[in-house]
Design an enzyme around this catalytic site. Structure first.
Site, PDB file in Angstrom:
ATOM      1  N   HIS A  14      -1.040  -5.957  -0.440  1.00 56.99           N
ATOM      2  CA  HIS A  14      -1.454  -7.351  -0.351  1.00 56.99           C
ATOM      3  C   HIS A  14      -0.880  -8.119  -1.531  1.00 56.99           C
ATOM      4  O   HIS A  14      -0.388  -7.544  -2.494  1.00 56.99           O
ATOM      5  CB  HIS A  14      -2.970  -7.510  -0.262  1.00 56.99           C
ATOM      6  CG  HIS A  14      -3.752  -7.108  -1.464  1.00 56.99           C
ATOM      7  ND1 HIS A  14      -5.096  -7.346  -1.591  1.00 56.99           N
ATOM      8  CD2 HIS A  14      -3.402  -6.508  -2.625  1.00 56.99           C
ATOM      9  CE1 HIS A  14      -5.548  -6.898  -2.738  1.00 56.99           C
ATOM     10  NE2 HIS A  14      -4.535  -6.377  -3.379  1.00 56.99           N
ATOM     11  N   CYS A  25      -1.897  -9.391  -9.899  1.00 58.12           N
ATOM     12  CA  CYS A  25      -2.292  -9.317  -8.490  1.00 58.12           C
ATOM     13  C   CYS A  25      -1.620 -10.387  -7.636  1.00 58.12           C
ATOM     14  O   CYS A  25      -1.758 -10.380  -6.418  1.00 58.12           O
ATOM     15  CB  CYS A  25      -3.809  -9.411  -8.353  1.00 58.12           C
ATOM     16  SG  CYS A  25      -4.649  -7.997  -9.099  1.00 58.12           S
ATOM     17  N   HIS A  29       1.494  -5.668  -4.153  1.00 58.80           N
ATOM     18  CA  HIS A  29       1.083  -4.362  -4.667  1.00 58.80           C
ATOM     19  C   HIS A  29       0.176  -3.719  -3.630  1.00 58.80           C
ATOM     20  O   HIS A  29      -0.182  -4.347  -2.635  1.00 58.80           O
ATOM     21  CB  HIS A  29       0.356  -4.508  -6.018  1.00 58.80           C
ATOM     22  CG  HIS A  29      -0.919  -5.281  -5.956  1.00 58.80           C
ATOM     23  ND1 HIS A  29      -0.958  -6.661  -5.823  1.00 58.80           N
ATOM     24  CD2 HIS A  29      -2.217  -4.883  -5.983  1.00 58.80           C
ATOM     25  CE1 HIS A  29      -2.212  -7.061  -5.782  1.00 58.80           C
ATOM     26  NE2 HIS A  29      -3.004  -5.999  -5.879  1.00 58.80           N
ATOM     27  N   HIS A  31      -3.021  -0.595  -2.621  1.00 61.30           N
ATOM     28  CA  HIS A  31      -4.169   0.195  -3.043  1.00 61.30           C
ATOM     29  C   HIS A  31      -4.450   1.281  -2.018  1.00 61.30           C
ATOM     30  O   HIS A  31      -4.103   1.139  -0.841  1.00 61.30           O
ATOM     31  CB  HIS A  31      -5.434  -0.678  -3.132  1.00 61.30           C
ATOM     32  CG  HIS A  31      -5.351  -1.769  -4.134  1.00 61.30           C
ATOM     33  ND1 HIS A  31      -5.446  -1.552  -5.486  1.00 61.30           N
ATOM     34  CD2 HIS A  31      -5.193  -3.103  -3.980  1.00 61.30           C
ATOM     35  CE1 HIS A  31      -5.349  -2.703  -6.125  1.00 61.30           C
ATOM     36  NE2 HIS A  31      -5.193  -3.665  -5.226  1.00 61.30           N
ATOM     37  N   HIS A  71      -1.564   1.236   6.159  1.00 58.39           N
ATOM     38  CA  HIS A  71      -0.136   1.026   5.965  1.00 58.39           C
ATOM     39  C   HIS A  71       0.323  -0.306   6.538  1.00 58.39           C
ATOM     40  O   HIS A  71       1.376  -0.415   7.167  1.00 58.39           O
ATOM     41  CB  HIS A  71       0.678   2.215   6.506  1.00 58.39           C
ATOM     42  CG  HIS A  71       0.551   3.412   5.637  1.00 58.39           C
ATOM     43  ND1 HIS A  71      -0.526   4.273   5.733  1.00 58.39           N
ATOM     44  CD2 HIS A  71       1.324   3.875   4.627  1.00 58.39           C
ATOM     45  CE1 HIS A  71      -0.396   5.223   4.820  1.00 58.39           C
ATOM     46  NE2 HIS A  71       0.714   5.003   4.133  1.00 58.39           N
ATOM     47  N   GLU A 110     -10.966  -0.956  -4.356  1.00 57.86           N
ATOM     48  CA  GLU A 110      -9.509  -0.907  -4.500  1.00 57.86           C
ATOM     49  C   GLU A 110      -9.091   0.147  -5.512  1.00 57.86           C
ATOM     50  O   GLU A 110      -7.990   0.674  -5.439  1.00 57.86           O
ATOM     51  CB  GLU A 110      -8.975  -2.264  -4.958  1.00 57.86           C
ATOM     52  CG  GLU A 110      -9.170  -3.363  -3.953  1.00 57.86           C
ATOM     53  CD  GLU A 110      -8.677  -4.705  -4.454  1.00 57.86           C
ATOM     54  OE1 GLU A 110      -8.352  -5.537  -3.602  1.00 57.86           O
ATOM     55  OE2 GLU A 110      -8.621  -4.931  -5.679  1.00 57.86           O
TER      56      GLU A 110
END
Length: 125
Positions: A14, A25, A29, A31, A71, A110
């Protein structure tokens, strides 16, 4: 009240908007997310086996998360909503509350040390 919980995992990317320039952020990136759904019922509302809900019935949530989140790029999945952990928890809750009326909260992690939890406010008396 009695509460049960079940956890699910998925990996996704995201980009968060509305952050100060240079915020980490604000770059794409990913998680390894942990989602915990909580279901609650009063003792008199348990089913005939004594369950809030049979854990096996929650496999549909796992399939939905795999099909829609795993994914994937969450900015594309969530229809323009900023995909913060807070918004993800609320979005999952809102997508499942009708089908699983015992759903009382959704928690999203996360990282191992960060959590967001969505639960609706009690109705005013």
């Amino acid at each position: 009240m009695l509460t049960i919980s079940k956890e699910f995992r998925f990996s996704a990317s995201h980009v968060l908007g509305n952050l100060p320039e240079g915020h980490q952020c604000g770059r794409m990136h990913g998680h390894n997310y942990l989602v915990v759904i909580e279901l609650s019922a009063a003792p008199e509302d348990l089913d005939s086996a004594g369950f809030v809900r049979d854990f096996g019935e929650l496999s549909v949530v796992k399939k939905w998360l795999d099909d829609n989140f795993d994914h994937r790029h969450l900015n594309d999945v969530m229809g323009g909503m900023n995909p913060t952990a807070e918004n993800i928890s609320k979005w999952i809750y809102e997508n499942w509350k009708e089908e699983i009326p015992e759903l009382s909260a959704v928690c999203v992690s996360e990282t191992p040390s960060t959590w967001a939890r969505y639960h609706p406010s009690p109705s005013p008396a």
